[in-house]
Motif scaffolding. Structure first.
Motif, PDB file in Angstrom:
ATOM      1  N   SER A 136      -1.843   3.625  -3.880  1.00 22.90           N
ATOM      2  CA  SER A 136      -1.707   2.591  -4.901  1.00 22.90           C
ATOM      3  C   SER A 136      -1.884   1.292  -4.105  1.00 22.90           C
ATOM      4  O   SER A 136      -1.201   1.273  -2.895  1.00 22.90           O
ATOM      5  CB  SER A 136      -0.331   2.543  -5.570  1.00 22.90           C
ATOM      6  OG  SER A 136      -0.286   3.949  -6.402  1.00 22.90           O
ATOM      7  N   LEU A 137      -2.393   0.184  -4.667  1.00 29.26           N
ATOM      8  CA  LEU A 137      -2.499  -1.064  -3.946  1.00 29.26           C
ATOM      9  C   LEU A 137      -1.932  -1.895  -4.849  1.00 29.26           C
ATOM     10  O   LEU A 137      -2.496  -2.173  -5.954  1.00 29.26           O
ATOM     11  CB  LEU A 137      -4.118  -1.472  -3.829  1.00 29.26           C
ATOM     12  CG  LEU A 137      -4.876  -0.502  -2.975  1.00 29.26           C
ATOM     13  CD1 LEU A 137      -6.262  -0.970  -2.795  1.00 29.26           C
ATOM     14  CD2 LEU A 137      -4.279  -0.160  -1.549  1.00 29.26           C
ATOM     15  N   ILE A 138      -0.818  -2.617  -4.708  1.00 27.63           N
ATOM     16  CA  ILE A 138       0.082  -3.372  -5.595  1.00 27.63           C
ATOM     17  C   ILE A 138       0.276  -4.661  -5.074  1.00 27.63           C
ATOM     18  O   ILE A 138       0.492  -4.992  -3.878  1.00 27.63           O
ATOM     19  CB  ILE A 138       1.503  -2.569  -5.657  1.00 27.63           C
ATOM     20  CG1 ILE A 138       1.085  -1.150  -6.044  1.00 27.63           C
ATOM     21  CG2 ILE A 138       2.308  -3.392  -6.796  1.00 27.63           C
ATOM     22  CD1 ILE A 138       2.596  -0.237  -6.019  1.00 27.63           C
ATOM     23  N   VAL A 139      -0.105  -5.737  -6.024  1.00 29.46           N
ATOM     24  CA  VAL A 139      -0.051  -7.198  -5.589  1.00 29.46           C
ATOM     25  C   VAL A 139       1.109  -7.714  -6.475  1.00 29.46           C
ATOM     26  O   VAL A 139       1.265  -7.445  -7.693  1.00 29.46           O
ATOM     27  CB  VAL A 139      -1.274  -7.758  -6.021  1.00 29.46           C
ATOM     28  CG1 VAL A 139      -1.053  -9.333  -5.910  1.00 29.46           C
ATOM     29  CG2 VAL A 139      -2.401  -7.223  -5.405  1.00 29.46           C
ATOM     30  N   LEU A 140       2.094  -8.419  -5.995  1.00 29.75           N
ATOM     31  CA  LEU A 140       3.273  -8.928  -6.597  1.00 29.75           C
ATOM     32  C   LEU A 140       3.405 -10.530  -6.191  1.00 29.75           C
ATOM     33  O   LEU A 140       3.239 -10.811  -4.775  1.00 29.75           O
ATOM     34  CB  LEU A 140       4.667  -8.429  -6.227  1.00 29.75           C
ATOM     35  CG  LEU A 140       4.669  -6.932  -6.367  1.00 29.75           C
ATOM     36  CD1 LEU A 140       5.906  -6.412  -5.711  1.00 29.75           C
ATOM     37  CD2 LEU A 140       4.769  -6.398  -8.007  1.00 29.75           C
ATOM     38  N   PRO A 141       3.133 -11.310  -7.155  1.00 29.12           N
ATOM     39  CA  PRO A 141       3.371 -12.836  -6.737  1.00 29.12           C
ATOM     40  C   PRO A 141       4.624 -13.157  -6.011  1.00 29.12           C
ATOM     41  O   PRO A 141       5.698 -12.469  -6.550  1.00 29.12           O
ATOM     42  CB  PRO A 141       3.430 -13.350  -8.175  1.00 29.12           C
ATOM     43  CG  PRO A 141       2.486 -12.606  -9.131  1.00 29.12           C
ATOM     44  CD  PRO A 141       2.897 -11.335  -8.496  1.00 29.12           C
ATOM     45  N   GLY A 142       4.715 -13.779  -5.037  1.00 27.98           N
ATOM     46  CA  GLY A 142       5.942 -14.148  -3.792  1.00 27.98           C
ATOM     47  C   GLY A 142       6.685 -14.972  -4.737  1.00 27.98           C
ATOM     48  O   GLY A 142       7.919 -15.167  -4.049  1.00 27.98           O
ATOM     49  N   ASP A 143       6.419 -15.729  -5.905  1.00 25.23           N
ATOM     50  CA  ASP A 143       7.343 -16.503  -6.615  1.00 25.23           C
ATOM     51  C   ASP A 143       8.413 -15.836  -7.245  1.00 25.23           C
ATOM     52  O   ASP A 143       9.200 -16.477  -8.126  1.00 25.23           O
ATOM     53  CB  ASP A 143       6.760 -17.689  -7.207  1.00 25.23           C
ATOM     54  CG  ASP A 143       5.954 -17.402  -8.242  1.00 25.23           C
ATOM     55  OD1 ASP A 143       5.434 -16.129  -8.422  1.00 25.23           O
ATOM     56  OD2 ASP A 143       5.449 -18.105  -9.096  1.00 25.23           O
TER      57      ASP A 143
ATOM     58  N   THR B 203       0.938  -1.219   0.149  1.00 19.25           N
ATOM     59  CA  THR B 203      -0.060   0.062   0.035  1.00 19.25           C
ATOM     60  C   THR B 203       0.846   1.215   0.102  1.00 19.25           C
ATOM     61  O   THR B 203       1.818   1.343   0.784  1.00 19.25           O
ATOM     62  CB  THR B 203      -0.667   0.046   1.310  1.00 19.25           C
ATOM     63  OG1 THR B 203      -1.919  -1.269   1.356  1.00 19.25           O
ATOM     64  CG2 THR B 203      -1.835   1.200   1.077  1.00 19.25           C
ATOM     65  N   ARG B 204       0.769   1.929  -1.063  1.00 17.88           N
ATOM     66  CA  ARG B 204       1.762   3.259  -1.177  1.00 17.88           C
ATOM     67  C   ARG B 204       0.777   4.546  -1.201  1.00 17.88           C
ATOM     68  O   ARG B 204      -0.193   4.605  -2.030  1.00 17.88           O
ATOM     69  CB  ARG B 204       2.553   3.006  -2.512  1.00 17.88           C
ATOM     70  CG  ARG B 204       3.229   4.301  -3.225  1.00 17.88           C
ATOM     71  CD  ARG B 204       3.817   4.023  -4.311  1.00 17.88           C
ATOM     72  NE  ARG B 204       3.996   5.335  -5.121  1.00 17.88           N
ATOM     73  CZ  ARG B 204       5.337   5.581  -5.092  1.00 17.88           C
ATOM     74  NH1 ARG B 204       6.107   4.965  -4.711  1.00 17.88           N
ATOM     75  NH2 ARG B 204       5.633   6.742  -5.755  1.00 17.88           N
ATOM     76  N   VAL B 205       0.914   5.295  -0.440  1.00 16.26           N
ATOM     77  CA  VAL B 205       0.351   6.572  -0.092  1.00 16.26           C
ATOM     78  C   VAL B 205       1.205   7.739  -0.270  1.00 16.26           C
ATOM     79  O   VAL B 205       2.358   7.814   0.555  1.00 16.26           O
ATOM     80  CB  VAL B 205      -0.366   6.657   0.981  1.00 16.26           C
ATOM     81  CG1 VAL B 205      -1.020   8.143   1.368  1.00 16.26           C
ATOM     82  CG2 VAL B 205      -1.463   5.674   1.273  1.00 16.26           C
ATOM     83  N   ALA B 206       1.061   8.716  -1.256  1.00 20.64           N
ATOM     84  CA  ALA B 206       2.170   9.725  -1.791  1.00 20.64           C
ATOM     85  C   ALA B 206       1.170  11.230  -1.171  1.00 20.64           C
ATOM     86  O   ALA B 206       0.041  11.348  -1.607  1.00 20.64           O
ATOM     87  CB  ALA B 206       2.338   9.895  -3.126  1.00 20.64           C
ATOM     88  N   THR B 207       1.980  11.861  -0.325  1.00 24.79           N
ATOM     89  CA  THR B 207       1.436  13.281   0.046  1.00 24.79           C
ATOM     90  C   THR B 207       2.273  14.453  -0.463  1.00 24.79           C
ATOM     91  O   THR B 207       3.555  14.220  -0.287  1.00 24.79           O
ATOM     92  CB  THR B 207       1.393  13.119   1.568  1.00 24.79           C
ATOM     93  OG1 THR B 207       0.396  12.104   1.956  1.00 24.79           O
ATOM     94  CG2 THR B 207       0.559  14.287   1.977  1.00 24.79           C
ATOM     95  N   ASN B 208       1.773  15.614  -0.910  1.00 27.85           N
ATOM     96  CA  ASN B 208       2.237  16.787  -1.213  1.00 27.85           C
ATOM     97  C   ASN B 208       2.727  17.679  -0.137  1.00 27.85           C
ATOM     98  O   ASN B 208       2.346  17.278   0.884  1.00 27.85           O
ATOM     99  CB  ASN B 208       1.800  17.346  -2.373  1.00 27.85           C
ATOM    100  CG  ASN B 208       0.424  17.927  -1.907  1.00 27.85           C
ATOM    101  OD1 ASN B 208       0.195  18.343  -0.895  1.00 27.85           O
ATOM    102  ND2 ASN B 208      -0.317  18.305  -3.105  1.00 27.85           N
ATOM    103  N   ALA B 209       3.587  18.582  -0.376  1.00 24.04           N
ATOM    104  CA  ALA B 209       3.856  19.517   0.724  1.00 24.04           C
ATOM    105  C   ALA B 209       2.768  20.229   1.550  1.00 24.04           C
ATOM    106  O   ALA B 209       3.199  20.930   2.350  1.00 24.04           O
ATOM    107  CB  ALA B 209       4.930  20.577  -0.049  1.00 24.04           C
ATOM    108  N   ALA B 210       1.586  20.125   0.486  1.00 28.41           N
ATOM    109  CA  ALA B 210       0.411  20.947   1.342  1.00 28.41           C
ATOM    110  C   ALA B 210      -0.270  20.054   2.218  1.00 28.41           C
ATOM    111  O   ALA B 210      -1.283  20.461   2.689  1.00 28.41           O
ATOM    112  CB  ALA B 210      -0.409  21.528   0.111  1.00 28.41           C
ATOM    113  N   GLY B 211       0.208  18.639   2.351  1.00 29.85           N
ATOM    114  CA  GLY B 211      -0.668  17.678   3.192  1.00 29.85           C
ATOM    115  C   GLY B 211      -1.756  17.258   2.498  1.00 29.85           C
ATOM    116  O   GLY B 211      -2.493  16.336   3.013  1.00 29.85           O
ATOM    117  N   ARG B 212      -1.733  17.266   1.202  1.00 28.79           N
ATOM    118  CA  ARG B 212      -2.769  16.363   0.283  1.00 28.79           C
ATOM    119  C   ARG B 212      -2.387  14.960  -0.107  1.00 28.79           C
ATOM    120  O   ARG B 212      -1.240  14.886  -0.816  1.00 28.79           O
ATOM    121  CB  ARG B 212      -3.375  17.423  -0.921  1.00 28.79           C
ATOM    122  CG  ARG B 212      -4.499  16.694  -1.526  1.00 28.79           C
ATOM    123  CD  ARG B 212      -4.790  17.692  -2.805  1.00 28.79           C
ATOM    124  NE  ARG B 212      -5.990  17.157  -3.500  1.00 28.79           N
ATOM    125  CZ  ARG B 212      -6.361  17.591  -4.965  1.00 28.79           C
ATOM    126  NH1 ARG B 212      -5.564  18.505  -5.180  1.00 28.79           N
ATOM    127  NH2 ARG B 212      -7.672  17.061  -5.224  1.00 28.79           N
TER     128      ARG B 212
END
Length: 238
Positions: free
Chosen positions: A212-219, A198-207
């Motif tokens: 992103s919700l990313i799925v990667l196979p473990g193999d 789970t990736r969350v990007a916030t800018n300098a204004a706090g927004r």
């Protein structure tokens, strides 16, 4: 001490594993149908499928719905690299689908927006050759949505170039079993663990400008996070 005999499913899996390792069944080749294999080993279809699930979990066999079970070709491993900017993994072919929707469920909290706020979802499926590699759902506020459908690396570069600039990227990594939808999209067994980011990007204004919700196979995937230290101070820096 009595030696325990292997179960039928383990014995079948071992026999098929041997045939694959010795080249009787070659990479990319379709295995006999489940009905044919069940008859050959004199077992029920559920027992046969349980044996195949063991091989699918090991990454030796992949099941393509509507087509059958295939010997999986050797997989290249990739490394997901966190932070800002393009990922250095080799280029992958990506398909993308864009959908306009309203923030519901976990999305309002994830993007720190009121419920029913307008969002755009970019659904990416990347492929290494013909094999699916990853699945990502990227959510951005509607007013920040790209007019086109950029490739995943291009999307990361655009986020890095935003004004106000990005101030923080928070990435959380966990492991779990895939949902049926994820299993179908990535052509993996529901018993094969995945990396879930789970990736969350916030800018300098706090927004929050991206979640992103990313799925990667473990193999076939690893995740790499690097901390840079200031010289002689031993404190983290961006």
């Amino acid at each position: 001490m009595t030696r325990q005999m292997p179960s039928r499913r383990h014995a079948i899996a071992e026999d098929l594993r041997h045939q694959i390792s010795t080249g009787h069944f070659k990479a990319g080749e379709r295995l006999p149908s489940e009905a044919q294999l069940a008859t050959r080993y004199a077992v029920s279809t559920p027992t046969l499928r349980s044996a195949l699930a063991l091989l699918q979990g090991e990454g030796l066999v992949e099941k393509i719905h509507g087509s059958g079970n295939y010997v999986r070709r050797p997989l290249r491993r990739f490394t997901y690299v966190g932070g800002i900017g393009p990922s250095p993994i080799p280029p992958l072919r990506a398909t993308v689908r864009t959908t306009n929707l309203e923030a519901q469920g976990d999305l309002p909290a994830l993007l720190n927006v009121p419920p029913l706020s307008p969002l755009t979802e970019l659904l990416y499926v990347t492929h290494d050759g013909k094999a699916p590699h990853s699945l990502a759902r990227i959510y951005v506020p509607r007013d920040l949505a790209p007019a086109d459908c950029p490739a995943p690396d291009q999307m990361r570069v655009r986020m890095a170039d935003l004004r106000p600039p990005l101030a923080e990227i928070q990435e959380r990594v966990g492991a779990r079993l895939p949902t049926q939808e994820e299993s179908t999209a990535l052509r993996i067994s529901t018993s094969l663990p995945i990396l879930f980011l789970t990736r969350v990007a916030t800018n300098a204004a706090g927004r929050v400008v991206e979640a992103s919700l990313i799925v990667l196979p473990g193999d076939r995937a690893d995740a790499l996070f690097t901390t840079h230290l200031k010289p002689d101070e031993g404190t983290p820096t961006e």
